[in-house]
Design a protein around this motif. Structure first.
Motif, PDB file in Angstrom:
ATOM      1  N   THR B   6      -3.978 -16.645  -6.533  1.00 44.54           N
ATOM      2  CA  THR B   6      -2.842 -16.391  -7.417  1.00 44.54           C
ATOM      3  C   THR B   6      -1.670 -15.865  -6.600  1.00 44.54           C
ATOM      4  OG1 THR B   6      -4.495 -15.583  -8.959  1.00 44.54           O
ATOM      5  CG2 THR B   6      -2.200 -15.274  -9.583  1.00 44.54           C
ATOM      6  N   PRO B   7      -0.535 -16.581  -6.577  1.00 49.21           N
ATOM      7  CA  PRO B   7       0.620 -16.038  -5.873  1.00 49.21           C
ATOM      8  C   PRO B   7       1.239 -14.884  -6.660  1.00 49.21           C
ATOM      9  CG  PRO B   7       1.168 -18.172  -6.844  1.00 49.21           C
ATOM     10  CD  PRO B   7      -0.268 -17.894  -7.185  1.00 49.21           C
ATOM     11  N   LEU B   8       1.596 -13.806  -5.982  1.00 44.26           N
ATOM     12  CA  LEU B   8       2.281 -12.680  -6.623  1.00 44.26           C
ATOM     13  C   LEU B   8       3.670 -12.584  -6.019  1.00 44.26           C
ATOM     14  CD1 LEU B   8      -0.495  -9.928  -6.575  1.00 44.26           C
ATOM     15  CD2 LEU B   8       0.135 -11.420  -8.443  1.00 44.26           C
ATOM     16  N   PRO B   9       4.683 -13.091  -6.719  1.00 45.90           N
ATOM     17  CA  PRO B   9       6.028 -13.135  -6.142  1.00 45.90           C
ATOM     18  C   PRO B   9       6.502 -11.761  -5.687  1.00 45.90           C
ATOM     19  CG  PRO B   9       6.007 -14.010  -8.401  1.00 45.90           C
ATOM     20  CD  PRO B   9       4.614 -13.636  -8.063  1.00 45.90           C
ATOM     21  N   GLY B  10       7.024 -11.701  -4.474  1.00 44.54           N
ATOM     22  CA  GLY B  10       7.545 -10.446  -3.956  1.00 44.54           C
ATOM     23  C   GLY B  10       6.483  -9.558  -3.347  1.00 44.54           C
ATOM     24  N   ILE B  11       5.197  -9.919  -3.505  1.00 46.79           N
ATOM     25  CA  ILE B  11       4.130  -9.060  -2.999  1.00 46.79           C
ATOM     26  C   ILE B  11       3.239  -9.801  -2.001  1.00 46.79           C
ATOM     27  CG2 ILE B  11       2.124  -7.656  -3.639  1.00 46.79           C
ATOM     28  CD1 ILE B  11       3.784  -6.569  -5.765  1.00 46.79           C
ATOM     29  N   ARG B  14      -3.081 -13.168  -4.079  1.00 46.96           N
ATOM     30  CA  ARG B  14      -4.325 -12.536  -4.477  1.00 46.96           C
ATOM     31  C   ARG B  14      -5.428 -13.576  -4.534  1.00 46.96           C
ATOM     32  NH1 ARG B  14      -3.931 -10.462 -10.220  1.00 46.96           N
ATOM     33  NH2 ARG B  14      -5.117 -12.281 -10.801  1.00 46.96           N
ATOM     34  N   LEU B  28      -6.225  -8.743  -1.899  1.00 48.48           N
ATOM     35  CA  LEU B  28      -4.790  -8.944  -2.031  1.00 48.48           C
ATOM     36  C   LEU B  28      -4.192  -8.950  -0.629  1.00 48.48           C
ATOM     37  CD1 LEU B  28      -2.241  -9.126  -3.677  1.00 48.48           C
ATOM     38  CD2 LEU B  28      -2.248  -6.670  -3.892  1.00 48.48           C
ATOM     39  N   ARG B  31       2.379  -9.470   2.175  1.00 53.06           N
ATOM     40  CA  ARG B  31       3.111 -10.335   3.093  1.00 53.06           C
ATOM     41  C   ARG B  31       3.193  -9.760   4.491  1.00 53.06           C
ATOM     42  NH1 ARG B  31       7.749 -12.399  -0.574  1.00 53.06           N
ATOM     43  NH2 ARG B  31       8.300 -10.241  -0.286  1.00 53.06           N
ATOM     44  N   ASP B  32       3.074  -8.444   4.634  1.00 52.44           N
ATOM     45  CA  ASP B  32       3.151  -7.873   5.978  1.00 52.44           C
ATOM     46  C   ASP B  32       1.778  -7.826   6.642  1.00 52.44           C
ATOM     47  OD1 ASP B  32       1.955  -5.929   4.531  1.00 52.44           O
ATOM     48  OD2 ASP B  32       3.491  -4.398   4.805  1.00 52.44           O
ATOM     49  N   LEU B  38      -9.829  -5.341  -4.051  1.00 56.01           N
ATOM     50  CA  LEU B  38      -9.749  -5.037  -5.471  1.00 56.01           C
ATOM     51  C   LEU B  38     -11.139  -5.129  -6.078  1.00 56.01           C
ATOM     52  CD1 LEU B  38      -6.857  -7.561  -6.090  1.00 56.01           C
ATOM     53  CD2 LEU B  38      -6.574  -5.110  -5.737  1.00 56.01           C
TER      54      LEU B  38
END
Lengths: 375, 159
Positions: B6-11, B14, B28, B31-32, B38
Motif C-alpha cells: 500500500t503506498p502511503l503518500p508523503g510517508i 506499507r 512500513l 522514504r528515508d 507493525l
C-alpha cells in the motif's frame, strides 16, 4: 533600524515561542496554534514590542510561507499525486462540498461578498497535512487501514489549494473576474503539467540541481525557490504556489536531502509567519468574534468528521476505523492561515483575521485531543 | 503467502500479510530508509497494537537475526544508484497465472520491454533463462527494465 533593539525583540520573541513549543510538545499538541496566540500578545503595546524588527518579521513571514509550501511539494511525488487523483474521486468531491459550504454561507451572511466568502470556504475546507501527518505518527496509526485514505485526502486538499490559491491571488489583485478565471486556468494547466511530468524529467531536473556539498545544494534550492516564487508573485499567482511546484518537480535523492536541509529553515521561518499573522490580529477582536468562530468550528468539525467517516466506510473500514478517520481529519492549520494572510494583505475584510485564528485554534487543538480519545 | 503493498503518500510504502497464526504483520518502509514493524491488534485488524521504529542499521541486523539474506537490500541500494533502470525480485505465487507456464507464454518482453534475467528456485539459480523456461510455484524471477516495464511485468507474473 536599531540593530540592538531589533535583536532583543527577536530574541525575546523566540524564547517565548520556544517555551510555548515545549509546553505544546509535552501536551502532545501541535505548536502552530500556540505560535498564533503568542503573536496576538506581541506587537505595539503588547508583551513584547515588535517595532525595530518589523521589516525582518515581514520578510521572514513570506519566507516561512515559501518554505512551508516548498516542503509540502517535496513531500509528494507526481506519481503519488496521480494515484491519489485516480482513486476515491467521489470522496474528494464530497470533502469539498461538505467542508467549503459552511465557509461560503457564513462569509455571505457576514456580508463579505462573493470573494470573501470564497476565501472563507477555502479556510474551512482545508485540513492541516502538517498537524495530521504528525498525529498519525505519534499515535502509531501509520499501519491502520483508514490511514491511506486519510493521506490521500490530504494530498488532494493540498493540490486543490495549489489551484485555488492563484485564483484567489489574482482576484485579490483587483483584476476582473475574467482575468481570475484565465489565470485560474493557467494555474490549473501548470499544476496538471507538473503532475503529468514524466518521472525522467523530474530526475533530470533534480540531477541538474544536485550538488555533492550540502551547502551548495541548500543555496541552490533557496535560489530556485525564491526565484520561482518571485516570478509567480510578479504574475499575481501568489509566490506560495511557485515554491510548491518546485518542490513537486524535485524527486529522488535530491528531494530526500532537500527535506533534511530545509526542515530547520521551515520550522524557524514558519514560526515567524504564524507569529506575524497573530500580530495583525487584535486580541480584543478575537473575543468579539469568538462566538462566530466557535459556531464555524463546530460546523467545520462536524462536516469534516462526516466526510472523513463516509469516505473511510466507503473504502472498507470498520465503523471504528471510520470514526478514527473522521476525527483525525478535523485539525485545520497552516494552509488556512496562509490563505487568510494572503486575503488580508489583499484587502479582504480584516475580520477574517480573528475568525481564522480562533477557528484554527479550536480545531487544531480540539481535533488533536479528540483524535487521542477516539481509539 | 500474499503480501499486500500500500503506498502511503508523503510517508513511504506499507507491506503487510497475515501470518499462519492468524496475526497481521506489516513493515512500513519510510522514504528515508527507516523501517517500522507493525503488529496489528488481534481483535481489530484495522489498527496496530504496536509500532516498532527501527533505524536502517537496526532493520538490517534484525533481518540477519531472522535468517534472511542481505541480497534484497543490496539490490534496493542498486536500484537507487541507477536511476531509470529498475531491478526487482518477483515471486511466482501459487495463484500466479504463469505458475507452470513458460516465460514465452507470459509475453513479458514483447508486452513490457522488461526481461527476466534470472530465476531462483530452492536456492538454485538459473541465469539467463530462455523463452521456453517453465516457471513453477515459489520461483523468484529477477526482472530488469524500465520502471514502468518492470511494474507491468510484475502484474503479468504475480497476476
Amino acid at each position: 533600524m536599531r540593530i540592538d533593539i531589533a535583536l532583543l525583540e527577536l530574541g525575546a520573541m523566540m524564547i517565548v515561542l520556544a517555551t510555548l513549543g515545549r509546553i505544546a510538545y509535552r501536551l502532545g499538541l501541535p505548536a502552530v496554534p500556540f505560535y498564533l496566540v503568542a503573536g496576538l500578545f506581541f506587537g505595539n503595546g503588547g508583551l513584547i514590542p515588535v517595532e525595530e524588527a518589523v521589516a525582518f518579521v515581514d520578510i521572514g513571514a513570506s519566507l516561512g510561507v515559501i518554505f512551508l509550501l516548498f516542503m509540502l511539494g517535496l513531500e509528494y511525488t507526481p506519481t503519488e499525486l496521480r494515484q491519489s487523483l485516480a482513486t476515491n474521486r467521489l470522496s474528494h468531491v464530497i470533502d469539498i462540498v461538505l467542508n467549503a459550504t459552511p465557509g461560503v454561507v457564513v462569509g455571505l451572511l457576514l456580508g463579505w461578498g462573493p470573494l470573501g466568502a470564497t476565501i472563507l470556504a477555502g479556510i474551512t475546507y482545508v485540513s492541516s497535512s502538517g498537524v495530521i501527518a504528525k498525529l498519525l505518527v505519534d499515535l502509531g496509526r501509520l499501519g491502520n487501514r483508514e490511514t491511506p485514505g486519510i493521506l490521500s485526502t490530504l494530498v488532494i486538499e493540498d493540490l486543490v489549494m495549489a489551484v485555488f490559491l492563484p485564483v484567489v491571488a489574482v482576484l485579490l489583485a483587483g483584476d476582473s473576474a475574467v482575468a481570475g478565471v484565465v489565470s485560474g486556468l493557467v494555474a490549473l494547466s501548470i499544476v496538471l503539467a507538473v503532475i503529468a511530468l514524466p518521472a525522467r524529467a523530474g530526475q533530470r531536473a533534480s540531477r541538474f540541481v544536485d550538488a555533492e556539498s550540502g551547502e551548495v545544494l541548500l543555496i541552490s534550492l533557496l535560489g530556485i525557490a525564491l526565484l520561482v516564487a518571485g516570478i509567480a508573485e510578479y504574475f499575481h499567482v501568489s509566490y506560495a504556489i511557485g515554491a510548491f511546484l518546485v518542490g513537486i518537480v524535485l524527486s529522488g535523492q535530491v528531494a530526500e536531502r532537500a527535506r533534511e536541509l530545509l526542515e530547520p529553515l521551515r520550522d524557524s521561518f514558519a514560526a515567524i509567519f504564524f507569529v506575524s499573522f497573530g500580530l495583525t490580529v487584535d486580541p480584543a477582536s478575537l473575543v468579539e468574534f469568538l462566538p462566530i468562530a466557535l459556531l464555524l468550528a463546530l460546523i467545520g468539525g462536524a462536516s469534516k468528521f462526516g466526510s472523513g467517516y463516509w469516505s473511510a466506510r466507503r473504502s472498507g473500514s470498520s465503523s471504528k476505523g471510520a470514526r478514527r478517520a473522521g476525527v483525525t481529519l478535523i485539525p485545520r492549520g497552516e494552509f488556512s492561515i496562509v490563505l487568510a494572510g494572503i486575503a488580508i494583505a489583499g484587502g479582504v475584510n480584516a475580520d477574517l483575521g480573528p475568525i481564522t485564528v480562533a477557528y484554527v485554534l479550536i480545531l487544531a487543538v480540539g481535533g488533536s485531543v479528540l483524535a487521542r480519545f477516539v481509539a | 503467502m500474499e503480501i499486500f503493498e500500500t503506498p502511503l503518500p508523503g510517508i513511504g510504502v506499507r507491506y503487510d500479510f497475515d501470518s499462519e497464526a492468524g496475526r497481521r504483520i506489516g513493515v512500513l518502509v519510510h522514504r528515508d530508509g527507516r523501517r517500522d514493524i507493525l503488529v496489528y491488534c488481534e481483535d481489530d485488524t484495522d489498527s496496530c497494537s504496536e509500532t516498532l521504529r527501527l533505524s536502517t542499521a537496526e532493520a538490517a541486523s534484525l533481518v540477519e537475526l531472522l535468517g534472511g539474506t542481505k541480497i534484497t537490500e543490496r539490490l534496493s541500494d542498486l536500484r537507487h544508484e541507477v536511476q531509470g533502470l529498475s531491478i526487482e525480485w518477483i515471486n511466482v505465487e501459487p495463484t500466479s497465472p504463469l505458475a507452470g507456464r513458460t516465460i514465452g507464454d507470459g509475453r513479458i518482453r514483447t508486452e513490457t520491454g522488461a526481461s527476466v534475467v534470472a530465476v531462483l528456485r530452492d536456492g538454485e539459480s538459473f541465469p539467463g533463462p530462455g523463452p521456453d523456461f517453465r516457471f513453477s510455484t515459489n520461483d523468484t524471477a529477477l526482472v530488469t527494465g524500465s520502471v514502468e516495464g518492470v511494474a507491468k511485468a510484475r502484474r503479468i507474473i504475480s497476476g
